[in-house]
Design a protein around this motif. Structure first.
Motif, PDB file in Angstrom:
ATOM      1  N   VAL A  20     -48.614 -14.796 -23.913  1.00  0.00           N
ATOM      2  CA  VAL A  20     -47.435 -15.537 -23.473  1.00  0.00           C
ATOM      3  C   VAL A  20     -47.528 -17.002 -23.886  1.00  0.00           C
ATOM      4  O   VAL A  20     -46.518 -17.640 -24.211  1.00  0.00           O
ATOM      5  N   GLU A  21     -48.739 -17.530 -23.951  1.00  0.00           N
ATOM      6  CA  GLU A  21     -48.911 -18.931 -24.331  1.00  0.00           C
ATOM      7  C   GLU A  21     -48.429 -19.199 -25.751  1.00  0.00           C
ATOM      8  O   GLU A  21     -47.964 -20.295 -26.074  1.00  0.00           O
ATOM      9  N   ASP A  22     -48.516 -18.181 -26.616  1.00  0.00           N
ATOM     10  CA  ASP A  22     -48.009 -18.344 -27.977  1.00  0.00           C
ATOM     11  C   ASP A  22     -46.495 -18.523 -27.964  1.00  0.00           C
ATOM     12  O   ASP A  22     -45.932 -19.300 -28.742  1.00  0.00           O
ATOM     13  N   LEU A  23     -45.834 -17.782 -27.086  1.00  0.00           N
ATOM     14  CA  LEU A  23     -44.378 -17.889 -26.983  1.00  0.00           C
ATOM     15  C   LEU A  23     -43.974 -19.254 -26.439  1.00  0.00           C
ATOM     16  O   LEU A  23     -43.057 -19.901 -26.962  1.00  0.00           O
ATOM     17  N   LEU A  24     -44.651 -19.685 -25.404  1.00  0.00           N
ATOM     18  CA  LEU A  24     -44.297 -20.955 -24.769  1.00  0.00           C
ATOM     19  C   LEU A  24     -44.585 -22.150 -25.666  1.00  0.00           C
ATOM     20  O   LEU A  24     -44.018 -23.229 -25.461  1.00  0.00           O
ATOM     21  N   ALA A  25     -45.431 -21.967 -26.656  1.00  0.00           N
ATOM     22  CA  ALA A  25     -45.691 -23.040 -27.607  1.00  0.00           C
ATOM     23  C   ALA A  25     -44.512 -23.242 -28.553  1.00  0.00           C
ATOM     24  O   ALA A  25     -44.417 -24.273 -29.221  1.00  0.00           O
ATOM     25  N   ILE A  26     -43.609 -22.257 -28.579  1.00  0.00           N
ATOM     26  CA  ILE A  26     -42.470 -22.302 -29.501  1.00  0.00           C
ATOM     27  C   ILE A  26     -41.182 -22.697 -28.784  1.00  0.00           C
ATOM     28  O   ILE A  26     -40.454 -23.585 -29.227  1.00  0.00           O
ATOM     29  N   ARG A  27     -40.886 -22.029 -27.668  1.00  0.00           N
ATOM     30  CA  ARG A  27     -39.666 -22.295 -26.897  1.00  0.00           C
ATOM     31  C   ARG A  27     -39.983 -22.198 -25.415  1.00  0.00           C
ATOM     32  O   ARG A  27     -41.002 -21.629 -25.017  1.00  0.00           O
ATOM     33  N   GLY A  28     -39.060 -22.687 -24.584  1.00  0.00           N
ATOM     34  CA  GLY A  28     -39.273 -22.715 -23.151  1.00  0.00           C
ATOM     35  C   GLY A  28     -39.105 -21.354 -22.489  1.00  0.00           C
ATOM     36  O   GLY A  28     -38.588 -20.397 -23.073  1.00  0.00           O
ATOM     37  N   LYS A  29     -39.521 -21.304 -21.233  1.00  0.00           N
ATOM     38  CA  LYS A  29     -39.535 -20.052 -20.475  1.00  0.00           C
ATOM     39  C   LYS A  29     -38.145 -19.431 -20.348  1.00  0.00           C
ATOM     40  O   LYS A  29     -37.980 -18.217 -20.464  1.00  0.00           O
ATOM     41  N   LYS A  30     -37.115 -20.250 -20.131  1.00  0.00           N
ATOM     42  CA  LYS A  30     -35.763 -19.721 -19.955  1.00  0.00           C
ATOM     43  C   LYS A  30     -35.287 -18.967 -21.196  1.00  0.00           C
ATOM     44  O   LYS A  30     -34.599 -17.946 -21.100  1.00  0.00           O
ATOM     45  N   PHE A  31     -35.643 -19.486 -22.365  1.00  0.00           N
ATOM     46  CA  PHE A  31     -35.266 -18.812 -23.602  1.00  0.00           C
ATOM     47  C   PHE A  31     -35.847 -17.403 -23.652  1.00  0.00           C
ATOM     48  O   PHE A  31     -35.137 -16.428 -23.901  1.00  0.00           O
TER      49      PHE A  31
END
Length: 262
Positions: A159-170
């Motif tokens: 999940v940290e890889d995702l959050l490095a790109i865009r925010g949680k709401k996205f």
């Protein structure tokens, strides 16, 4: 080769969708190269873009048309926005469009395309690598081979890889709460487990990732899971990062790997 730019209407998405298409066309040139053409049972590769891309990006950032010129291969490059090849929580069903509607539309518009599993392929980079692997694992009856270049193939554990790109709401707009990804139809690891349990024949799988890429860890873990489940696959790494220098080089490797008559 013929290069076509099409706007198709998707009943699933209820909107116009742009698709670029490369079709084999027999040509004889006095200057340049001749190309092979076939009017029936043409192998087809669905080539998927990553985040920030669209239907045109493979054509603009690589020499894909030149790379396939002598392969007799059709290439379908759809635009799928930032939908992550998923039926999203905001009710845009990009997965249903990609996995069911788009192949039917392509068969209708281009009847020379094959309907055979062993001649149908899915390939993509980053987000598109996730989509290509998802197609292979969830629709094994439809694809003979799939390839993921720098794919985000281990979403649930990274999940940290995702959050490095865009925010949680996205991300939650696409997949729902993070804790619901693991064990869902959007989790490639879960799809692998379900495929093994089903006893169906898996497509051949190719994974590659740059050695400086943030997503290398997830690709190594997916490769290990494929090995543990005795799924036929190839996993290769090489110098490079998450960029078009890597993808332009490695799409050529993927085309060499595909089971095409050469």
């Amino acid at each position: 080769m013929a290069f076509l730019q099409a706007s198709i209407y998707s009943n699933v998405l209820e909107m116009e969708v742009s698709v670029n298409v490369i079709l084999p066309q027999k040509t004889e040139k006095k200057i340049g190269t001749a190309t092979k053409g076939n009017l029936t049972d043409v192998p087809v590769m669905y080539l998927l873009h990553g985040m920030g891309g669209n239907h045109s990006v493979w054509e603009r950032r690589t020499s894909i048309e030149r790379y396939v010129a002598d392969l007799g291969l059709a290439v379908i490059m759809p635009s799928t926005d930032l939908g992550w090849y998923t039926d999203t929580c905001y009710e845009m069903n990009y997965w249903t469009f990609l996995s069911e509607e788009l192949p039917n539309i392509c068969q209708e518009l281009f009847p020379q395309l094959t309907t055979k599993r062993e001649k149908t392929f899915a390939v993509g980079l980053s987000m598109g690598g996730y989509g290509a692997l998802k197609l292979g694992l969830a629709k094994p009856d439809n694809f003979g081979a799939v390839a993921s270049l720098s794919g985000a193939v281990n979403l649930a554990d990274r999940v940290e890889d995702l959050l490095a790109i865009r925010g949680k709401k996205f991300w939650e707009g696409i997949f729902g709460p993070f804790e619901q990804i693991k064990g869902s139809s959007n989790d490639p690891m879960f799809l692998l487990e379900q495929l093994v349990k089903s006893g169906k024949t898996a497509p051949n799988i190719f994974l590659c990732c740059g050695e400086e890429d943030l997503l290398l860890y997830g690709n190594k873990k997916m490769a290990a899971a494929l090995t543990a489940n005795t799924i036929d696959h190839t996993f290769e790494t090489g110098p490079g990062n998450h960029d078009w220098i890597f993808w332009d080089a490695w799409i050529q490797r993927v085309l060499e790997w595909l089971p095409l008559e050469k």
